[in-house]
Write an enzyme that holds these catalytic residues in place. Structure first.
Site, short mmCIF file in Angstrom:
data_model
loop_
_atom_site.label_atom_id
_atom_site.label_comp_id
_atom_site.label_asym_id
_atom_site.label_seq_id
_atom_site.Cartn_x
_atom_site.Cartn_y
_atom_site.Cartn_z
CG ASN A 125 111.10 122.47 102.06
OD1 ASN A 125 112.62 122.55 102.38
ND2 ASN A 125 110.92 123.78 102.35
CB ALA A 160 114.78 127.81 97.39
N GLY A 182 105.62 120.00 102.78
CA GLY A 182 106.37 121.26 103.20
C GLY A 182 105.01 122.32 103.45
CG ASP A 184 100.80 128.08 103.23
OD1 ASP A 184 100.19 126.97 103.09
OD2 ASP A 184 100.69 128.88 104.26
CB THR A 228 101.57 129.62 107.44
OG1 THR A 228 102.33 130.49 107.79
CG2 THR A 228 100.20 130.29 107.95
N GLY A 488 103.31 133.94 101.18
CA GLY A 488 104.58 133.64 102.01
C GLY A 488 105.81 134.02 101.44
CD GLU A 489 108.24 132.12 97.58
OE1 GLU A 489 109.13 132.66 96.85
OE2 GLU A 489 107.91 130.88 97.26
N1 LIG Z 1 116.22 121.90 99.99
C1 LIG Z 1 115.59 123.43 100.23
N2 LIG Z 1 116.39 124.32 100.87
C2 LIG Z 1 116.03 125.54 101.03
N3 LIG Z 1 114.89 126.02 100.69
C3 LIG Z 1 114.18 125.28 100.15
C4 LIG Z 1 114.57 123.83 99.99
N4 LIG Z 1 113.14 123.27 99.39
C5 LIG Z 1 112.28 124.23 99.21
N5 LIG Z 1 112.69 125.46 99.94
C6 LIG Z 1 111.98 126.86 99.79
O1 LIG Z 1 111.67 127.02 101.43
C7 LIG Z 1 110.59 127.70 101.21
C8 LIG Z 1 109.93 127.61 102.47
O2 LIG Z 1 109.42 126.34 102.55
P1 LIG Z 1 108.14 125.94 103.28
O3 LIG Z 1 106.83 126.66 102.86
O4 LIG Z 1 107.94 124.31 103.13
O5 LIG Z 1 108.18 126.18 104.74
P2 LIG Z 1 107.67 127.53 105.67
O6 LIG Z 1 107.83 128.64 104.95
O7 LIG Z 1 108.36 127.05 106.92
O8 LIG Z 1 106.16 127.46 105.76
P3 LIG Z 1 104.92 128.35 105.30
O9 LIG Z 1 105.26 128.64 103.81
O10 LIG Z 1 103.71 127.55 105.58
O11 LIG Z 1 105.21 129.58 106.20
C9 LIG Z 1 109.86 127.66 99.82
O12 LIG Z 1 109.47 128.74 99.35
C10 LIG Z 1 110.98 126.63 99.26
O13 LIG Z 1 111.03 127.52 97.88
C1 LIG Z 2 97.23 140.01 119.21
C2 LIG Z 2 96.93 138.74 118.70
C3 LIG Z 2 96.57 138.93 117.10
C4 LIG Z 2 96.53 137.47 116.57
C5 LIG Z 2 96.14 137.91 115.00
C6 LIG Z 2 96.34 136.74 114.34
C7 LIG Z 2 95.96 136.80 112.93
C8 LIG Z 2 96.43 135.76 112.11
C9 LIG Z 2 96.07 135.92 110.82
C10 LIG Z 2 97.06 134.60 109.76
C11 LIG Z 2 96.59 134.80 108.43
C12 LIG Z 2 97.40 133.98 107.53
C13 LIG Z 2 97.39 134.37 106.35
C14 LIG Z 2 98.35 133.40 105.43
C15 LIG Z 2 99.51 133.67 104.79
C16 LIG Z 2 100.20 132.65 104.14
O1 LIG Z 2 100.02 132.80 102.66
C17 LIG Z 2 101.86 133.02 104.56
C18 LIG Z 2 102.55 131.66 103.83
O2 LIG Z 2 102.42 130.62 104.56
N1 LIG Z 2 101.94 133.10 105.72
C19 LIG Z 2 102.25 134.24 106.32
O3 LIG Z 2 102.75 135.08 105.67
C20 LIG Z 2 102.71 134.29 107.75
C21 LIG Z 2 101.64 135.48 108.40
C22 LIG Z 2 101.67 135.31 109.96
C23 LIG Z 2 100.79 136.34 110.41
C24 LIG Z 2 100.84 136.27 111.96
#
Ligand SMILES: Nc1ncnc2c1ncn2[C@@H]1O[C@H](COP(=O)(O)OP(=O)(O)OP(=O)(O)O)[C@@H](O)[C@H]1O
Ligand SMILES: CCCCCCCCCCCCC/C=C/[C@@H](O)[C@H](CO)NC(=O)CCCCC
Ligand SMILES: [Ca+2]
Length: 531
Positions: A125, A160, A182, A184, A228, A488-489
């Site tokens: 990604n 996506a 990429g 999550d 994340t 994350g979705e």
């Molecule tokens: N080429 C693309 N253009 C736009 N979106 C894409 C593309 N490839 C993948 N995606 C979508 O982008 C979304 C987010 O990507 P990704 O999980 O890699 O990064 P993030 O959201 O920054 O990280 P995290 O999920 O760890 O918070 C995914 O749900 C995926 O479906």
């Molecule tokens: C005042 C200070 C307080 C600090 C508290 C910190 C607590 C952090 C806990 C983080 C838990 C992450 C759980 C993971 C979720 C992932 O499936 C999801 C996709 O990447 N990320 C988020 O939803 C993103 C979620 C982002 C949360 C900040």
């Protein structure tokens, strides 16, 4: 220890006058104290014949005596905090035949490592996290795969769901694994593609919430390049592309629980990390509008959501996970070779033997909880990530067939802050009167709003106009629903039915290794010697 040419033990190599150093940089060294370092064959990355360039090398008396022959062993060097690096050692000797025998023997031993992948399908990604996915893969990962003679088909995603849709079309069975570069969200796409494809090929209807799903044996490797990277961090112990690439190369295998999410007999999504309603759902919804901010969007939306302090009313029904001995309040965490996960694996195998694929989950006791919640979090793994190194539920297991259901009831902003802060220190985040945690195998949630509206659907439109409770404008209770954050979705429905599928899929990982073992045994930088 494996035996090598002539029945010699590997450590005899040094007595042949074999030198050590980065390829091309070997230097004569003064005699050293006897040093040993044990590198299991399973952690050797590659063995290559090394060309000697005499001009560049000064290897003292050996140079004058005869032509030298050499080979280099590339191996996993374990550093601090679960970080792995590729290190190498070059051995040389005057006997060409002996040198070739060593190379041959080591290559044969590597060939015997049957769990190692030979052919991988890679999805990158380019827009995840800080938009570094392509660079990370090309600069840090591809050279290691090539060193380990792994061939790859690489797809750079253009939109996506590109990876997910593609997995329904390609011949996945010719690959030993699928790698996603990429975060999550990208992992989630690949997982949905693979699990969905397995069910389709086996004629299983994903819309049936009680169906016994077919396990997916094609492993997924995660090269972290997201915001994340919780799934990578919770299964490897660090979010580091080189470490993850090395876990793929050595062919690690970590089974993983997957929760299925349904609404009214319709399949919505799978989840392996967090299913969060209220706080984490609201953060996600707000942060999606701020994607341009990159990973910072979560801090911004997190702060905003914390200040808004919304709570939501609803009912949770859950089935306790009675099959597993662990509890969310355990002091011990899930680590490499975890006994609790192994026990669940055994139970699963027995269940599959008895019932085959036609097994449907039986109806067991349900428990009900009604209340006002700031957050409802269900985690199938600890959800450790760089923001919270112990995670949302530090004792959750990767592969025990259960999820930890965390209910944070309505409390003051100050108390909620105390709760959140405990995710970043060693104190117990469940030790609050307004926090409850249960280990469950399935649960259902219905918001009060949908319960009320089931009797009068026409009310929805009217109620949506008011953001806050009209009876108590300052009380922060919300008459609109929150949304579910599913790895994350966002999910479209607030009423959901969730079931944990024990070890439905596998990763190229080994869980988090015990610190004392790897850090004490491997990170003595003075003990650099191999074999
Ligand atoms: N080429 C693309 N253009 C736009 N979106 C894409 C593309 N490839 C993948 N995606 C979508 O982008 C979304 C987010 O990507 P990704 O999980 O890699 O990064 P993030 O959201 O920054 O990280 P995290 O999920 O760890 O918070 C995914 O749900 C995926 O479906
Ligand atoms: C005042 C200070 C307080 C600090 C508290 C910190 C607590 C952090 C806990 C983080 C838990 C992450 C759980 C993971 C979720 C992932 O499936 C999801 C996709 O990447 N990320 C988020 O939803 C993103 C979620 C982002 C949360 C900040
Ligand atoms: Ca679990």
């Amino acid at each position: 220890m494996e035996r090598l040419p002539g029945g010699r033990r590997p450590r005899l190599v040094s007595s042949l006058g074999l030198g050590r150093g980065a390829a091309g940089l070997a230097r004569p060294r003064p005699p050293r104290r006897a040093e040993n370092c044990f590198v299991p064959i399973s952690e050797i990355i590659a063995v290559e014949e090394t060309e000697f360039n005499k001009k560049q090398r000064n290897i003292g008396r050996w140079q004058k005596m005869a032509k030298l022959h050499a080979f280099t062993v590339y191996y996993v060097k374990k550093a601090r905090n679960h970080r792995w690096r590729c290190s190498n050692v070059t051995f040389w000797c005057v006997d060409e035949h002996l040198c070739n025998q060593w190379i041959q023997a080591l290559k044969e031993l590597l060939e015997m490592q049957k769990s190692r992948p030979k052919q991988l399908l890679v999805y990158i990604n380019p827009y995840g996290g800080k938009r570094q996915g392509k660079r990370i893969y090309e600069q840090k990962v591809a050279p290691l795969f090539s060193l380990a003679s792994i061939s790859t088909d690489v797809v750079i995603t253009e939109h996506a769901n590109h990876a997910k849709d593609n997995l329904f079309e390609v011949n996945i069975y010719k690959y030993d694994g699928v790698v996603c570069v990429g975060g999550d969200g990208m992992f989630s796409e690949v997982m949905h593609g693979l699990i969905g494809r397995m069910q389709k090929d086996s004629g299983i209807d994903q819309n049936n919430p009680k169906a016994s799903l077919v396990q997916c044996n094609i492993r997924i490797g995660i090269i972290p390049a997201g915001s994340t990277d919780c799934i990578c961090y919770s299964t490897v112990g660090i979010s580091d592309p080189v470490t993850s690439a090395l876990h793929i190369i050595v062919g690690d295998c970590q089974p993983l629980d997957v929760s299925s999410v349904h609404h009214n007999n319709t399949f919505l999504k799978y989840s392996v990390s967090l299913l969060g309603y209220g706080f984490y759902g609201d953060i996600l919804k707000d942060s999606e509008k701020k994607r341009w901010m990159g990973p910072m969007r979560y801090d911004y939306s997190g702060f905003k959501t914390f200040l808004s302090h919304h709570y939501y009313e609803g009912t949770i029904a859950y089935q306790p996970a009675k099959h597993t001995h662990g509890s969310p309040r355990d002091k011990e965490s899930c680590r490499t070779g975890c006994c609790i996960c192994k026990e669940s694996e055994k139970q699963l195998a027995e269940q599959q033997k008895e019932c085959g694929l036609n097994h449907e989950e039986g109806e067991e006791e349900w428990k009900f909880i009604k209340g006002k919640f700031l957050a409802i979090n269900a985690v199938s793994m600890s959800c450790a990530c760089p923001r919270s190194p112990k995670g949302l539920s530090p004792a959750a297991h990767l592969a025990d067939g259960s999820a930890d259901l965390i209910l944070v009831r309505k409390c003051s902003r100050f108390d909620f802050l105390r709760y959140l802060l405990r995710h970043t220190n060693q104190d117990d985040q469940f030790d609050f009167p307004f926090v409850d945690v249960y280990r469950v195998k399935s649960f259902q949630f219905t918001s009060k709003l949908s319960e009320d509206n089931e009797s009068n659907v026409m009310d929805i439109g009217k109620k949506r106009f008011g953001q806050f409770c009209r009876d108590h404008p300052a009380c922060c209770c919300n008459i609109v629903n929150s949304t579910w954050n599913c790895d994350g979705e966002t999910l479209d429905s607030s009423a959901i039915e969730v079931r944990v599928h024990c070890q439905l899929m596998k990763l190229f990982a080994r869980g988090i290794e015990e610190k004392c073992k790897d850090e004490a045994a491997y990170s003595q930088s003075s003990i650099e010697q191999l074999l």
